[in-house]
Design a protein around this motif. Sequence first.
Motif, mmCIF file in Angstrom:
data_model
loop_
_atom_site.group_PDB
_atom_site.id
_atom_site.type_symbol
_atom_site.label_atom_id
_atom_site.label_comp_id
_atom_site.label_asym_id
_atom_site.label_seq_id
_atom_site.Cartn_x
_atom_site.Cartn_y
_atom_site.Cartn_z
ATOM 1 N N HIS A 176 13.024 -55.353 -38.034
ATOM 2 C CA HIS A 176 12.474 -54.242 -37.248
ATOM 3 C C HIS A 176 11.835 -54.766 -35.969
ATOM 4 O O HIS A 176 11.995 -54.182 -34.881
ATOM 5 C CB HIS A 176 11.449 -53.474 -38.098
ATOM 6 C CG HIS A 176 10.904 -52.262 -37.445
ATOM 7 N ND1 HIS A 176 9.638 -51.784 -37.711
ATOM 8 C CD2 HIS A 176 11.424 -51.412 -36.531
ATOM 9 C CE1 HIS A 176 9.420 -50.711 -36.997
ATOM 10 N NE2 HIS A 176 10.487 -50.453 -36.273
ATOM 11 N N GLU A 177 11.110 -55.878 -36.061
ATOM 12 C CA GLU A 177 10.486 -56.470 -34.871
ATOM 13 C C GLU A 177 11.556 -56.903 -33.867
ATOM 14 O O GLU A 177 11.376 -56.759 -32.650
ATOM 15 C CB GLU A 177 9.616 -57.663 -35.260
ATOM 16 C CG GLU A 177 8.341 -57.304 -36.014
ATOM 17 C CD GLU A 177 7.402 -56.425 -35.208
ATOM 18 O OE1 GLU A 177 7.306 -56.609 -33.963
ATOM 19 O OE2 GLU A 177 6.762 -55.533 -35.815
ATOM 20 N N ALA A 178 12.660 -57.429 -34.353
ATOM 21 C CA ALA A 178 13.744 -57.831 -33.460
ATOM 22 C C ALA A 178 14.341 -56.631 -32.731
ATOM 23 O O ALA A 178 14.640 -56.703 -31.534
ATOM 24 C CB ALA A 178 14.835 -58.557 -34.252
ATOM 25 N N ILE A 179 14.513 -55.544 -33.460
ATOM 26 C CA ILE A 179 15.059 -54.321 -32.840
ATOM 27 C C ILE A 179 14.114 -53.823 -31.758
ATOM 28 O O ILE A 179 14.531 -53.505 -30.628
ATOM 29 C CB ILE A 179 15.304 -53.246 -33.919
ATOM 30 C CG1 ILE A 179 16.385 -53.707 -34.896
ATOM 31 C CG2 ILE A 179 15.701 -51.924 -33.262
ATOM 32 C CD1 ILE A 179 16.518 -52.818 -36.133
ATOM 33 N N LYS A 180 12.831 -53.758 -32.069
ATOM 34 C CA LYS A 180 11.842 -53.263 -31.098
ATOM 35 C C LYS A 180 11.760 -54.186 -29.877
ATOM 36 O O LYS A 180 11.647 -53.709 -28.738
ATOM 37 C CB LYS A 180 10.468 -53.136 -31.748
ATOM 38 C CG LYS A 180 10.371 -52.033 -32.785
ATOM 39 C CD LYS A 180 8.935 -51.786 -33.224
ATOM 40 C CE LYS A 180 8.328 -52.969 -33.940
ATOM 41 N NZ LYS A 180 6.940 -52.696 -34.370
ATOM 42 N N ALA A 181 11.816 -55.482 -30.106
ATOM 43 C CA ALA A 181 11.655 -56.435 -29.004
ATOM 44 C C ALA A 181 12.817 -56.422 -28.027
ATOM 45 O O ALA A 181 12.659 -56.806 -26.859
ATOM 46 C CB ALA A 181 11.483 -57.847 -29.572
ATOM 47 N N THR A 182 13.987 -55.986 -28.471
ATOM 48 C CA THR A 182 15.182 -56.043 -27.617
ATOM 49 C C THR A 182 15.651 -54.672 -27.141
ATOM 50 O O THR A 182 16.601 -54.592 -26.367
ATOM 51 C CB THR A 182 16.336 -56.729 -28.369
ATOM 52 O OG1 THR A 182 16.550 -56.074 -29.628
ATOM 53 C CG2 THR A 182 16.014 -58.192 -28.626
ATOM 54 N N ASP A 183 14.991 -53.616 -27.594
ATOM 55 C CA ASP A 183 15.425 -52.261 -27.237
ATOM 56 C C ASP A 183 15.232 -52.005 -25.744
ATOM 57 O O ASP A 183 14.143 -52.192 -25.207
ATOM 58 C CB ASP A 183 14.630 -51.239 -28.050
ATOM 59 C CG ASP A 183 14.942 -49.813 -27.629
ATOM 60 O OD1 ASP A 183 16.136 -49.493 -27.453
ATOM 61 O OD2 ASP A 183 13.982 -49.017 -27.457
ATOM 62 N N LYS A 184 16.296 -51.584 -25.077
ATOM 63 C CA LYS A 184 16.259 -51.245 -23.659
ATOM 64 C C LYS A 184 16.510 -49.754 -23.441
ATOM 65 O O LYS A 184 16.873 -49.331 -22.343
ATOM 66 C CB LYS A 184 17.297 -52.066 -22.885
ATOM 67 C CG LYS A 184 17.134 -53.563 -23.032
ATOM 68 C CD LYS A 184 15.802 -54.054 -22.493
ATOM 69 C CE LYS A 184 15.646 -55.554 -22.655
ATOM 70 N NZ LYS A 184 14.319 -56.031 -22.208
ATOM 71 N N GLY A 185 16.340 -48.979 -24.508
ATOM 72 C CA GLY A 185 16.547 -47.546 -24.399
ATOM 73 C C GLY A 185 17.986 -47.117 -24.540
ATOM 74 O O GLY A 185 18.311 -45.937 -24.383
ATOM 75 N N LYS A 186 18.876 -48.059 -24.877
ATOM 76 C CA LYS A 186 20.299 -47.746 -25.000
ATOM 77 C C LYS A 186 20.812 -47.919 -26.420
ATOM 78 O O LYS A 186 22.004 -47.799 -26.666
ATOM 79 C CB LYS A 186 21.109 -48.619 -24.033
ATOM 80 C CG LYS A 186 20.766 -48.336 -22.577
ATOM 81 C CD LYS A 186 21.704 -49.022 -21.618
ATOM 82 C CE LYS A 186 21.406 -48.555 -20.193
ATOM 83 N NZ LYS A 186 22.334 -49.147 -19.204
ATOM 84 N N GLY A 187 19.893 -48.226 -27.342
ATOM 85 C CA GLY A 187 20.269 -48.369 -28.735
ATOM 86 C C GLY A 187 20.524 -49.810 -29.133
ATOM 87 O O GLY A 187 20.534 -50.719 -28.296
ATOM 88 N N THR A 188 20.746 -49.997 -30.436
ATOM 89 C CA THR A 188 20.913 -51.332 -31.012
ATOM 90 C C THR A 188 22.078 -51.339 -31.986
ATOM 91 O O THR A 188 22.244 -50.420 -32.784
ATOM 92 C CB THR A 188 19.639 -51.753 -31.780
ATOM 93 O OG1 THR A 188 18.545 -51.795 -30.865
ATOM 94 C CG2 THR A 188 19.807 -53.113 -32.435
ATOM 95 N N LEU A 189 22.864 -52.399 -31.930
ATOM 96 C CA LEU A 189 23.913 -52.636 -32.920
ATOM 97 C C LEU A 189 23.503 -53.824 -33.780
ATOM 98 O O LEU A 189 23.209 -54.903 -33.261
ATOM 99 C CB LEU A 189 25.257 -52.920 -32.254
ATOM 100 C CG LEU A 189 26.403 -53.100 -33.261
ATOM 101 C CD1 LEU A 189 26.840 -51.755 -33.826
ATOM 102 C CD2 LEU A 189 27.581 -53.838 -32.626
ATOM 103 N N LEU A 190 23.494 -53.622 -35.095
ATOM 104 C CA LEU A 190 23.213 -54.697 -36.038
ATOM 105 C C LEU A 190 24.524 -55.294 -36.521
ATOM 106 O O LEU A 190 25.429 -54.560 -36.934
ATOM 107 C CB LEU A 190 22.424 -54.167 -37.238
ATOM 108 C CG LEU A 190 21.113 -53.435 -36.934
ATOM 109 C CD1 LEU A 190 20.500 -52.904 -38.230
ATOM 110 C CD2 LEU A 190 20.133 -54.360 -36.216
#
Length: 327
Positions: free
Chosen positions: A86-100
């Motif tokens: 979760h911390e990794a997702i928050k730290a890299t979020d640029k407002g365009k979403g995340t792919l795991l």
Amino acid sequence: MKKIINDPKNVVEEMVSGLVGAYPDYVKQVPETLVVTRSDTYDQVALVSGGGSGHEPSHAGFVGEGMLSAAVCGQVFTSPTPDQIHEAIKATDKGKGTLLIIKNYSGDVMNFDMAKDLAEMDDIQVDSVLVDDDIAVEDSTYTQGRRGVAGTVLVHKILGGMAKEGKSVSELASYGKDLVKDIKTVGIALSGATVPEVGKPGFTLAEDEMEFGVGIHGEPGYRREKIKPAHDIAQEIIGKLKAEFDWQAGDKYGLFVNGMGATPLMELFILFNDTQQLLADEGLEITFTKVGNYMTSLEMAGASITMIKLDEERLRLLNEPVHTIAW
């Protein structure tokens, strides 16, 4: 056990500290976590991967422009926790979403899914791609279905290139799920690996013995036998891959020979040479090649052979330049 370490309990923390200290132009550490992120600025869908440590340079070595936005480093051969992901997702979020990008192990699947739910509560759009390229066994220790192994690195590369070009989360997820179907791997082991806190190898092989199909955590393969020449090893693995791909003469593929950590590059190049010749005899066109240690298993001696079915777009993306430690 002979290892260049301090306290076995601290190996991952000290490794991550050394990694970011050695390569600050590439990566940085999220404070109070074992998360490694890109140190440059970017504006795209974030790609987050990770898993248990001990597979270096996977996954932190592939963090950077053109590949991953973050890697989550779990303890050795242990899935990272949902809060770290979760911390990794928050730290890299640029407002365009995340792919795991998740390797198919039960702990990873569960914990990444939990982190996805946490991120969606933060209004971050998250989707995922599950990598299950290991065709050696159908179900093994820690898995339901096939394991995710060295082919994961090719997924990082291709989807990383697409993310850099501005593709959306849904486009990346859809493309990735089709991509994974066309990546297949078989590995072999000549020796086991020793988790530092355990202090002894996870399995042992006699001096004249090898095992086909061993997983990257030392999971059982499908057959032990007397060690064979490189040509015979390649022939067996190519037979397994051919049955899965059902290829025809003239088809285009990529060939990736990966070391498990303790096998000299000399031997990997010999294995590659024999494999390439066998594929030429099959009439295949090999348009992408790679050899080296990319998805290891601590100090396991052994190798894996990965093949990927290629078209022009996949080949272009595999050849795009990146700014990472290990590619």
